[in-house]
Design a protein around this motif. Structure first.
Motif, PDB file in Angstrom:
ATOM      1  N   LEU A   1       0.910  -1.115   0.055  1.00  0.00           N
ATOM      2  CA  LEU A   1      -0.059  -0.058   0.125  1.00  0.00           C
ATOM      3  C   LEU A   1       0.887   1.199   0.069  1.00  0.00           C
ATOM      4  CD1 LEU A   1      -2.839   1.438  -0.086  1.00  0.00           C
ATOM      5  CD2 LEU A   1      -2.630   0.987   2.490  1.00  0.00           C
ATOM      6  N   GLY A   2       1.880   1.252   0.812  1.00  0.00           N
ATOM      7  CA  GLY A   2       2.925   2.314   0.742  1.00  0.00           C
ATOM      8  C   GLY A   2       3.554   2.818  -0.767  1.00  0.00           C
ATOM      9  N   ALA A   3       3.884   1.773  -1.420  1.00  0.00           N
ATOM     10  CA  ALA A   3       4.537   1.853  -2.759  1.00  0.00           C
ATOM     11  C   ALA A   3       3.161   2.110  -3.869  1.00  0.00           C
ATOM     12  CB  ALA A   3       4.784   0.784  -3.174  1.00  0.00           C
ATOM     13  N   THR A   4       1.900   2.009  -3.528  1.00  0.00           N
ATOM     14  CA  THR A   4       0.883   2.136  -4.225  1.00  0.00           C
ATOM     15  C   THR A   4       0.630   3.750  -4.207  1.00  0.00           C
ATOM     16  OG1 THR A   4      -0.071  -0.097  -4.181  1.00  0.00           O
ATOM     17  CG2 THR A   4      -1.514   1.840  -4.970  1.00  0.00           C
ATOM     18  N   TRP A   5       0.718   4.231  -2.919  1.00  0.00           N
ATOM     19  CA  TRP A   5       0.332   5.495  -2.329  1.00  0.00           C
ATOM     20  C   TRP A   5       1.574   6.393  -3.079  1.00  0.00           C
ATOM     21  CZ3 TRP A   5      -2.668   8.039   1.771  1.00  0.00           C
ATOM     22  CH2 TRP A   5      -2.381   9.178   1.907  1.00  0.00           C
TER      23      TRP A   5
END
Length: 375
Positions: free
Chosen positions: A61-65
């Motif tokens: 999720l952090g990379a998606t953000w």
């Protein structure tokens, strides 16, 4: 339909209101909860076009953000923005496997304890990229919150009731409260209790507390309740002074939960049993539009229910040692709440309280005994 990006079958977005109709019996052909929705493909292709594997984003999720924040053009295309919202929601379902999709005013992904509007989230990723860590921290306790919710729901569903409800033959009678009139800045009377006939209060009213003195008549209700309880039940009434000279009225029954009432304006504090406390009224902002009469309703409901035996406390509940409280009026009205015990309570005091509550009948405090000869 399966996907090479997300670890589960894809389904359509639920229809609006489908998740909110909880009272209807389940239908044999009703669709089940959807964990991963389709329609994210435009965003997946966009990622591939920037040499990023969407399958890698799907588990991070952090990379998606970071990817969305770094490509604000995602919001320039309605199709791409909608695909990004669905992709991000599916990523959240990977991070939190219990989360499913629902449609309210916009698509959301979540559980009973947290539901996230995904279109707004994608906009936030682009417009407020610095909120990334705060958002991830907000999700950290989600799994435990769901466990707590399940435990509390199971406790609420128990078929438990007080063993005995004791109501005096002479009913409590509320004293006549004075009719007070208050005016706004234009000199017009304020119709407290009827200010928002359409049920919609203006935004600024939530931060405004006008005329808190309108709750001063609660002191009459407190006095009447104390006199009623003293007259009808076997209870010792003591008036004590706390820090700063604050007056506390302690009602210690021969059996049952002790009540301590701390009168004040605009609010009255009630402490009962091992952990319970309430502030009445709980909010005095203009939006809530409380009156002395509505606050008196709540004050009387709590105090009279405790004395009658309709007071239940269970602690500790679950892995996080929550407090579960139920107030059941003699007429059967039931209200519940759950929270952790007061953080300022020392560990030894918590253990004594827990031991005390374990000795009760499924958490129900006994009713106060009636006086054989009313005072």
């Amino acid at each position: 339909m399966s996907s090479a990006v997300f670890p589960g079958p894809l389904g359509p977005m639920p229809e609006a209101g489908a998740a909110a109709v909880l009272w209807m019996p389940p239908q044999a052909d009703a669709p089940g909860p959807v964990r991963f929705v389709d329609g994210f493909e435009p965003f997946a292709e966009f990622a591939r076009g920037h040499e990023v594997d969407p399958a890698l984003l799907a588990v991070d999720l952090g990379a998606t953000w970071d990817f969305v924040a770094g490509h604000p053009e995602v919001l320039e295309s309605e199709t791409l923005a909608a695909g990004a919202a669905r992709f991000v929601g599916n990523v959240i379902a990977v991070v939190h496997p219990a989360a499913t999709w629902r449609m309210t005013s916009e698509p959301e992904i979540g559980t009973n304890t947290l539901s996230i509007p995904v279109a707004g989230l994608v906009q936030g990723m682009v417009q407020q990229p610095g909120q990334r860590d705060a958002f991830l921290q907000m999700l950290a306790p989600w799994e435990q919150d769901d466990i707590d919710d399940e435990e509390m729901r199971a406790l609420s569903a128990e078929d438990s009731a007080p063993a005995v409800v004791v109501v005096p033959a002479r009913a409590y009678v509320r004293p006549a409260l004075p009719i007070l009139t208050f005016h706004d800045d234009r000199g017009e009377g304020i119709p407290y209790g009827h200010r928002w006939p359409d049920g919609i209060a203006p935004e600024e009213s939530y931060s405004r507390e006008s005329h808190p003195e309108r709750f001063a008549p609660l002191s009459l209700v407190v006095d009447a309740l104390i006199e009623h309880l003293r007259r009808e039940y076997e209870v010792e009434v003591r008036r004590e002074r706390g820090e700063g000279g604050t007056e506390h009225v302690v009602l210690e029954p021969a059996r049952g939960a002790q009540i301590t009432i701390t009168p004040g304006v605009p609010s009255v504090r009630i402490d009962a049993g091992a952990h319970f406390h309430a502030i009445v009224p709980s909010c005095i902002c203009d939006a809530c539009d409380e009156t002395a009469e509505t606050a008196a309703d709540e004050l009387e409901r709590i105090v009279l229910s405790v004395a009658a035996g309709g007071f239940r406390e269970k602690y500790p509940v679950g892995r996080r040692a929550w407090l579960y409280t139920e107030i059941r009026s003699p007429d059967g009205e039931r209200r519940e709440s759950s929270s952790g015990p007061a953080p300022e309570m020392p560990a030894e005091a918590r253990e004594r309280a827990a031991a005390l509550l374990r000795g009760l009948d499924d958490g129900w405090w006994p009713a106060w005994p009636l006086r054989s000869i009313p005072a």
